[in-house]
Design a protein around this motif. Structure first.
Motif, mmCIF file in Angstrom:
data_model
loop_
_atom_site.group_PDB
_atom_site.id
_atom_site.type_symbol
_atom_site.label_atom_id
_atom_site.label_comp_id
_atom_site.label_asym_id
_atom_site.label_seq_id
_atom_site.Cartn_x
_atom_site.Cartn_y
_atom_site.Cartn_z
ATOM 1 N N UNK A 6 0.826 -1.208 0.000
ATOM 2 C CA UNK A 6 0.000 0.000 0.000
ATOM 3 C C UNK A 6 0.862 1.260 0.000
ATOM 4 N N UNK A 7 2.122 1.129 0.423
ATOM 5 C CA UNK A 7 3.051 2.258 0.374
ATOM 6 C C UNK A 7 4.465 1.706 0.382
ATOM 7 N N UNK A 8 5.335 2.370 -0.374
ATOM 8 C CA UNK A 8 6.743 2.018 -0.362
ATOM 9 C C UNK A 8 7.557 3.229 -0.753
ATOM 10 N N UNK A 9 8.631 3.451 -0.002
ATOM 11 C CA UNK A 9 9.623 4.448 -0.387
ATOM 12 C C UNK A 9 10.994 3.809 -0.178
ATOM 13 N N UNK A 10 12.032 4.597 -0.219
ATOM 14 C CA UNK A 10 13.377 4.041 -0.111
ATOM 15 C C UNK A 10 13.637 3.374 1.236
ATOM 16 N N UNK A 70 14.968 8.919 12.059
ATOM 17 C CA UNK A 70 14.406 7.708 11.454
ATOM 18 C C UNK A 70 13.132 7.287 12.185
ATOM 19 N N UNK A 71 13.114 7.435 13.517
ATOM 20 C CA UNK A 71 11.924 7.095 14.294
ATOM 21 C C UNK A 71 10.753 7.988 13.892
ATOM 22 N N UNK A 72 10.999 9.277 13.799
ATOM 23 C CA UNK A 72 9.928 10.213 13.433
ATOM 24 C C UNK A 72 9.430 9.923 12.023
ATOM 25 N N UNK A 73 10.328 9.668 11.083
ATOM 26 C CA UNK A 73 9.892 9.343 9.713
ATOM 27 C C UNK A 73 9.044 8.084 9.691
ATOM 28 N N UNK A 74 9.479 7.051 10.413
ATOM 29 C CA UNK A 74 8.696 5.812 10.472
ATOM 30 C C UNK A 74 7.315 6.084 11.052
ATOM 31 N N UNK A 75 7.247 6.852 12.112
ATOM 32 C CA UNK A 75 5.956 7.125 12.740
ATOM 33 C C UNK A 75 5.069 8.004 11.852
ATOM 34 N N UNK A 76 5.661 8.864 11.041
ATOM 35 C CA UNK A 76 4.860 9.627 10.078
ATOM 36 C C UNK A 76 4.273 8.701 9.008
ATOM 37 N N UNK A 77 5.042 7.702 8.588
ATOM 38 C CA UNK A 77 4.509 6.720 7.646
ATOM 39 C C UNK A 77 3.357 5.958 8.304
ATOM 40 N N UNK A 78 3.561 5.495 9.529
ATOM 41 C CA UNK A 78 2.502 4.781 10.252
ATOM 42 C C UNK A 78 1.255 5.650 10.335
ATOM 43 N N UNK A 79 1.413 6.920 10.684
ATOM 44 C CA UNK A 79 0.264 7.821 10.826
ATOM 45 C C UNK A 79 -0.488 7.987 9.510
ATOM 46 N N UNK A 80 0.229 8.266 8.444
ATOM 47 C CA UNK A 80 -0.429 8.495 7.157
ATOM 48 C C UNK A 80 -1.119 7.237 6.632
ATOM 49 N N UNK A 113 -2.250 8.606 -1.578
ATOM 50 C CA UNK A 113 -1.896 9.572 -2.631
ATOM 51 C C UNK A 113 -2.737 10.837 -2.509
ATOM 52 N N UNK A 114 -4.029 10.678 -2.262
ATOM 53 C CA UNK A 114 -4.927 11.840 -2.176
ATOM 54 C C UNK A 114 -4.555 12.722 -0.981
ATOM 55 N N UNK A 115 -4.109 12.099 0.114
ATOM 56 C CA UNK A 115 -3.739 12.877 1.291
ATOM 57 C C UNK A 115 -2.440 13.626 1.053
ATOM 58 N N UNK A 116 -1.517 13.057 0.305
ATOM 59 C CA UNK A 116 -0.261 13.726 -0.042
ATOM 60 C C UNK A 116 0.722 13.907 1.100
ATOM 61 N N UNK A 117 0.457 13.299 2.261
ATOM 62 C CA UNK A 117 1.299 13.514 3.429
ATOM 63 C C UNK A 117 2.628 12.797 3.422
ATOM 64 N N UNK A 118 2.826 11.883 2.480
ATOM 65 C CA UNK A 118 4.083 11.134 2.457
ATOM 66 C C UNK A 118 5.005 11.570 1.331
ATOM 67 N N UNK A 119 4.593 12.559 0.574
ATOM 68 C CA UNK A 119 5.464 13.047 -0.486
ATOM 69 C C UNK A 119 6.622 13.834 0.116
ATOM 70 N N UNK A 120 7.813 13.500 -0.309
ATOM 71 C CA UNK A 120 8.990 14.216 0.165
ATOM 72 C C UNK A 120 9.404 13.874 1.584
#
Length: 144
Positions: free
Chosen positions: A12-16, A51-61, A136-143
């Motif tokens: 459902x989501x993948x980044x680097x 890295x923890x904050x980025x992971x938790x932002x992914x979890x949230x979105x 994708x519609x939320x756009x919160x994981x871009x960048x």
């Protein structure tokens, strides 16, 4: 893990750095696992603050997208595992639908011992597509 859970999955989501995919044995519709691609075993010690904050932002979105797809009245977020099994860090996202009696909520709703949903392959594919669309519609994981 290297971004692969060891079985065919619906991403459902993948980044680097992260991957999120539908749980193969869901106890609730749309249950998702989120994990760092890099091997990490401890949720606090093995991640630097960024890295923890980025992971938790992914979890949230991902959780917000799951909520929108399943109409959850409550969303459960949890990380399980031990050194003896499931050692790779991963977060579970499980949306509790409205109307579940209190005695069948919380741990009861999450335990495979109480039953897993019979999901056909096309239902997995449809749910994964809907979650991806919401992300994708939320756009919160871009960048990120």
């Amino acid at each position: 893990m290297s971004g692969h859970p060891g079985y065919g999955h619906h991403t459902v989501f993948e980044d680097a750095d992260h991957i999120a995919f539908l749980d193969r044995w869901p106890t609730l519709a749309g249950k998702v696992l989120v994990a760092p691609k890099r091997h990490v075993e401890h949720v606090v010690r093995d991640l630097d603050p960024e890295a923890y904050v980025r992971l938790m932002l992914v979890v949230r979105e991902v959780a917000l997208a799951v909520e929108e797809c399943v109409g959850a009245e409550r969303t459960y977020l949890y990380s399980l595992g031990s050194m003896q099994g499931n050692a790779h860090l991963h977060w579970h996202i499980a949306g509790l639908p409205p109307g579940v009696p209190y005695g069948r909520q919380q741990f009861h709703a999450l335990m495979a011992e109480n039953g897993v949903l019979a999901v056909r392959p096309e239902e997995f594919a449809d749910m994964a597509a809907r979650i991806r669309e919401r992300i994708a519609a939320r756009g919160g994981l871009q960048g990120l």
